[in-house]
Scaffold this motif. Structure first.
Motif, PDB file in Angstrom:
ATOM      1  N   ALA A 152      24.450  -1.271  39.063  1.00  0.00           N
ATOM      2  CA  ALA A 152      23.638  -1.813  38.091  1.00  0.00           C
ATOM      3  C   ALA A 152      22.940  -0.693  37.172  1.00  0.00           C
ATOM      4  N   LEU A 153      22.592   0.532  37.841  1.00  0.00           N
ATOM      5  CA  LEU A 153      22.300   1.711  37.124  1.00  0.00           C
ATOM      6  C   LEU A 153      23.219   2.025  36.225  1.00  0.00           C
ATOM      7  N   VAL A 154      24.515   1.917  36.494  1.00  0.00           N
ATOM      8  CA  VAL A 154      25.642   2.394  35.582  1.00  0.00           C
ATOM      9  C   VAL A 154      25.732   1.563  34.251  1.00  0.00           C
ATOM     10  N   ILE A 155      25.508   0.334  34.467  1.00  0.00           N
ATOM     11  CA  ILE A 155      25.519  -0.748  33.595  1.00  0.00           C
ATOM     12  C   ILE A 155      24.369  -0.445  32.635  1.00  0.00           C
ATOM     13  N   LEU A 156      23.103  -0.252  33.296  1.00  0.00           N
ATOM     14  CA  LEU A 156      22.003   0.048  32.333  1.00  0.00           C
ATOM     15  C   LEU A 156      22.136   1.135  31.541  1.00  0.00           C
ATOM     16  N   GLY A 157      22.569   2.124  32.199  1.00  0.00           N
ATOM     17  CA  GLY A 157      22.520   3.379  31.740  1.00  0.00           C
ATOM     18  C   GLY A 157      21.229   4.327  32.106  1.00  0.00           C
ATOM     19  N   LEU A 158      20.830   4.168  33.289  1.00  0.00           N
ATOM     20  CA  LEU A 158      19.588   4.676  33.834  1.00  0.00           C
ATOM     21  C   LEU A 158      19.951   5.803  34.722  1.00  0.00           C
ATOM     22  N   PHE A 159      19.388   6.749  34.546  1.00  0.00           N
ATOM     23  CA  PHE A 159      19.392   8.066  35.640  1.00  0.00           C
ATOM     24  C   PHE A 159      21.126   8.578  35.420  1.00  0.00           C
ATOM     25  N   ARG A 160      21.529   8.527  34.320  1.00  0.00           N
ATOM     26  CA  ARG A 160      22.915   8.920  34.146  1.00  0.00           C
ATOM     27  C   ARG A 160      23.442  10.272  34.789  1.00  0.00           C
ATOM     28  N   LYS A 161      22.557  11.149  34.557  1.00  0.00           N
ATOM     29  CA  LYS A 161      22.814  12.390  35.219  1.00  0.00           C
ATOM     30  C   LYS A 161      23.060  12.487  36.757  1.00  0.00           C
ATOM     31  N   TYR A 162      22.654  11.515  37.485  1.00  0.00           N
ATOM     32  CA  TYR A 162      22.749  11.577  38.907  1.00  0.00           C
ATOM     33  C   TYR A 162      23.915  10.333  39.125  1.00  0.00           C
TER      34      TYR A 162
END
Length: 141
Positions: free
Chosen positions: A61-71
């Motif tokens: 879900a975080l990948v799809i949203l593009g959140l916290f991409r560094k981690y």
């Protein structure tokens, strides 16, 4: 065009993690059966399937949203690249011509290497991933 392509890559690779995560959450025995058959004894406990599945859903879900991409991108890369590495025989010999016997062949595993490459592309071209929430949040601040 680059940003749209990276968004599409985020959606598809993240969705794959979400789907596999839900399989583990909804059917621990399926996760154990797959882990036992293809990944040796790693993650073969039904007790580990639920937390591992939840973790995969959150990462996806975080990948799809593009959140916290560094981690999150490196986490996704570890999950997908290790997954592909574990089934290397099926990737190198999808038709069962030299590493596997014909009854073991499985061409459906070959795309695992493509998905692993896609997640590495997300890392390599992160600066062009302008349709991410990380990018939107940083511009607003």
């Amino acid at each position: 065009m680059k940003a749209a392509t990276l968004l599409f890559t985020r959606i598809t690779t993240g969705a794959m993690l979400i789907i596999w995560g839900f399989i583990k959450i909804g059917s621990a025995e399926t996760g154990v059966r797959i882990a036992t058959k293809y990944y040796g004894s790693f993650w073969t406990s039904e007790t580990l399937q639920m937390p591992w599945g939840i973790f995969q859903v959150v990462v996806g879900a975080l990948v799809i949203l593009g959140l916290f991409r560094k981690y999150i991108y490196p986490l996704q890369a570890i999950i997908l690249c290790l997954g592909a590495a574990a089934i290397w025989q099926y990737i190198l010999d999808p038709l069962g011509l030299y590493l596997l016997d014909e009854s073991s062949r499985n061409t459906l595993f070959f795309p695992s290497i493509v998905v692993a490459a896609a997640t590495l592309i997300l890392i390599a071209f992160k600066e062009f991933d302008t349709l991410s929430l990380d990018n939107k949040i940083s511009k607003e601040q």
